[in-house]
Motif scaffolding. Structure first.
Motif, PDB file in Angstrom:
ATOM      1  N   GLN A  92      51.427 -18.075  90.538  1.00 53.96           N
ATOM      2  CA  GLN A  92      52.504 -17.549  91.392  1.00 53.96           C
ATOM      3  C   GLN A  92      52.379 -18.015  92.832  1.00 53.96           C
ATOM      4  N   VAL A  93      51.723 -19.162  93.042  1.00 59.92           N
ATOM      5  CA  VAL A  93      51.332 -19.482  94.418  1.00 59.92           C
ATOM      6  C   VAL A  93      52.545 -19.722  95.316  1.00 59.92           C
ATOM      7  N   ILE A 136      33.557 -18.454  95.761  1.00 56.57           N
ATOM      8  CA  ILE A 136      33.713 -17.013  96.017  1.00 56.57           C
ATOM      9  C   ILE A 136      32.629 -16.487  96.950  1.00 56.57           C
ATOM     10  N   VAL A 164      38.614 -16.878 103.534  1.00 54.40           N
ATOM     11  CA  VAL A 164      38.533 -15.833 102.510  1.00 54.40           C
ATOM     12  C   VAL A 164      39.645 -16.017 101.492  1.00 54.40           C
ATOM     13  N   VAL A 165      40.846 -16.307 101.976  1.00 53.82           N
ATOM     14  CA  VAL A 165      42.003 -16.339 101.076  1.00 53.82           C
ATOM     15  C   VAL A 165      42.056 -17.648 100.298  1.00 53.82           C
ATOM     16  N   LEU A 166      41.691 -18.772 100.937  1.00 52.49           N
ATOM     17  CA  LEU A 166      41.914 -20.070 100.305  1.00 52.49           C
ATOM     18  C   LEU A 166      40.643 -20.733  99.801  1.00 52.49           C
ATOM     19  N   GLY A 167      39.466 -20.187 100.122  1.00 50.71           N
ATOM     20  CA  GLY A 167      38.229 -20.867  99.772  1.00 50.71           C
ATOM     21  C   GLY A 167      38.021 -20.974  98.270  1.00 50.71           C
ATOM     22  N   LYS A 168      37.447 -22.107  97.851  1.00 54.15           N
ATOM     23  CA  LYS A 168      37.220 -22.312  96.418  1.00 54.15           C
ATOM     24  C   LYS A 168      36.018 -21.521  95.922  1.00 54.15           C
ATOM     25  N   SER A 191      54.214 -16.397  96.038  1.00 54.92           N
ATOM     26  CA  SER A 191      53.372 -15.605  96.938  1.00 54.92           C
ATOM     27  C   SER A 191      53.429 -16.132  98.359  1.00 54.92           C
ATOM     28  N   ALA A 192      53.451 -17.476  98.492  1.00 61.51           N
ATOM     29  CA  ALA A 192      53.552 -18.043  99.837  1.00 61.51           C
ATOM     30  C   ALA A 192      54.869 -17.636 100.482  1.00 61.51           C
ATOM     31  N   LEU A 229      47.962 -11.714  96.120  1.00 64.26           N
ATOM     32  CA  LEU A 229      48.916 -12.136  95.095  1.00 64.26           C
ATOM     33  C   LEU A 229      48.460 -13.393  94.374  1.00 64.26           C
ATOM     34  N   THR A 230      47.636 -14.234  95.010  1.00 62.01           N
ATOM     35  CA  THR A 230      47.343 -15.526  94.386  1.00 62.01           C
ATOM     36  C   THR A 230      45.955 -15.643  93.793  1.00 62.01           C
ATOM     37  N   ARG A 231      44.960 -14.931  94.314  1.00 58.48           N
ATOM     38  CA  ARG A 231      43.610 -15.156  93.804  1.00 58.48           C
ATOM     39  C   ARG A 231      43.503 -14.693  92.355  1.00 58.48           C
ATOM     40  N   ARG A 232      42.671 -15.396  91.576  1.00 57.27           N
ATOM     41  CA  ARG A 232      42.468 -15.021  90.173  1.00 57.27           C
ATOM     42  C   ARG A 232      41.270 -14.098  90.019  1.00 57.27           C
ATOM     43  N   ARG A 284      39.890 -22.978  88.313  1.00 64.36           N
ATOM     44  CA  ARG A 284      40.994 -22.722  89.219  1.00 64.36           C
ATOM     45  C   ARG A 284      40.794 -21.376  89.919  1.00 64.36           C
ATOM     46  N   VAL A 285      41.044 -21.303  91.205  1.00 67.47           N
ATOM     47  CA  VAL A 285      40.924 -20.012  91.894  1.00 67.47           C
ATOM     48  C   VAL A 285      42.285 -19.419  92.221  1.00 67.47           C
ATOM     49  N   ILE A 286      43.335 -20.209  92.076  1.00 69.06           N
ATOM     50  CA  ILE A 286      44.679 -19.761  92.451  1.00 69.06           C
ATOM     51  C   ILE A 286      45.517 -19.658  91.177  1.00 69.06           C
ATOM     52  N   ASN A 287      46.309 -18.608  91.056  1.00 69.22           N
ATOM     53  CA  ASN A 287      47.088 -18.445  89.839  1.00 69.22           C
ATOM     54  C   ASN A 287      48.437 -19.153  89.950  1.00 69.22           C
ATOM     55  N   PHE A 344      49.037 -12.633 100.775  1.00 66.15           N
ATOM     56  CA  PHE A 344      49.042 -13.892 100.044  1.00 66.15           C
ATOM     57  C   PHE A 344      47.816 -13.987  99.136  1.00 66.15           C
TER      58      PHE A 344
END
Lengths: 102, 163
Positions: free
Chosen positions: B91-92, B28, B22-26, B95-96, A23-26, B86-89, A20
């Motif tokens: 395709q969220v 870096i 790691v995956v969701l944190g705003k 991807s989920a 695929l999602t991080r920029r 934005r940190v998430i593109n 996940f």
């Protein structure tokens, strides 16, 4: 004793989180971190199988060592590529890097 | 007997929580620090699985090496203070779906396809065994990996150097 399936489910959760994130991080560095998570998840199941298989020859642990070595090499090259990208594009957001030549 | 299970649950919850950051944190940098915690949790799981050598290697290489490399790359490339981007593109959602589908598939395969193995009560001492195995049975892959590491090192230097 912890059942084998617990370790494998944990490994599956970590791997899916990594997919996940990749695929999602920029940010390209964050994508690399997600890939490291996936490699770690695979290592967890390798080591769990090395512990739980009968008459184990510790093949799982040997595999995990090779995975770690290859992850280190991959990370060095990937971070060099990220630095090169930043030098050329002034950004590491992968959705803004959409040209192969400029 | 049950203490192992309790330790496993604590370590697993810790590792998954850190991986989620790691995956969701705003931020870096926070994600990189959470990655350190996740690696440490996995090292604890290795100890629980009687793989002491791998736990040490995990701490040395992942926590001590790769994360420091990542933090250097973050400091060289990102503006750390600017946390508003934005940190998430885009395709969220897709991807989920992919992640949840993968988790479902893997979980189904684990719960249905893998017999309940128990393994020997205690592993033989792993570090001498691994050393012997790497220099006898796995001698060729060992040498190939050393060449790969050398090539990776040279490649990283060539790529990162200014022309």
């Amino acid at each position: 004793m912890v059942p084998l399936s617990h370790y494998l489910i944990l490994s599956a959760i970590l791997f899916s989180l990594g997919v996940f994130g990749a695929l999602t991080r920029r940010n390209a560095v964050a994508i690399l971190m997600s890939i490291e998570l996936m490699l770690n998840a695979v290592n967890v199941s390798f080591v769990a199988f090395a512990r739980y298989l009968p008459q184990t020859q510790l093949q799982g642990q040997v595999f995990a060592i090779f995975v770690i070595a290859i992850a280190a090499a991959e990370m060095a090259v990937a971070l060099a590529i990220v630095l090169g990208l930043y030098r050329n594009f002034k950004t590491v957001n992968v959705d803004e890097i959409n040209l192969m030549k400029w | 007997m049950d203490i192992k299970l309790a330790i496993f649950y604590i370590l697993a919850a810790f590792t998954v929580w850190a991986a989620g950051v790691v995956v969701l944190g705003k931020n870096i940098v926070r994600a990189a620090v959470a990655l350190i915690f996740s690696f440490c949790g996995v090292a604890g799981l290795y100890v629980l699985l009687e793989a002491e050598f791998l736990a040490a290697v995990q701490v040395l290489i992942y926590v001590g090496g790769i994360t420091i490399l990542l933090l250097f790359a973050i400091m060289l490339t990102s503006r750390i203070g600017a946390g508003t981007t934005r940190v998430i593109n885009d395709q969220v959602v897709l991807s989920a779906l992919v992640g949840a589908g993968l988790l479902f598939g893997l979980g189904y395969a684990v719960l249905r396809g893998i017999p309940a193995l128990t393994g020997p009560p205690h592993l033989p001492e792993t570090s001498p065994f691994l050393g012997r195995a790497l220099l006898t049975t796995y001698a060729l892959p060992f040498e190939v990996v050393s060449v790969l590491l050398l090539a990776g090192m040279v490649g990283a230097i060539v790529l990162a150097r200014k022309e």
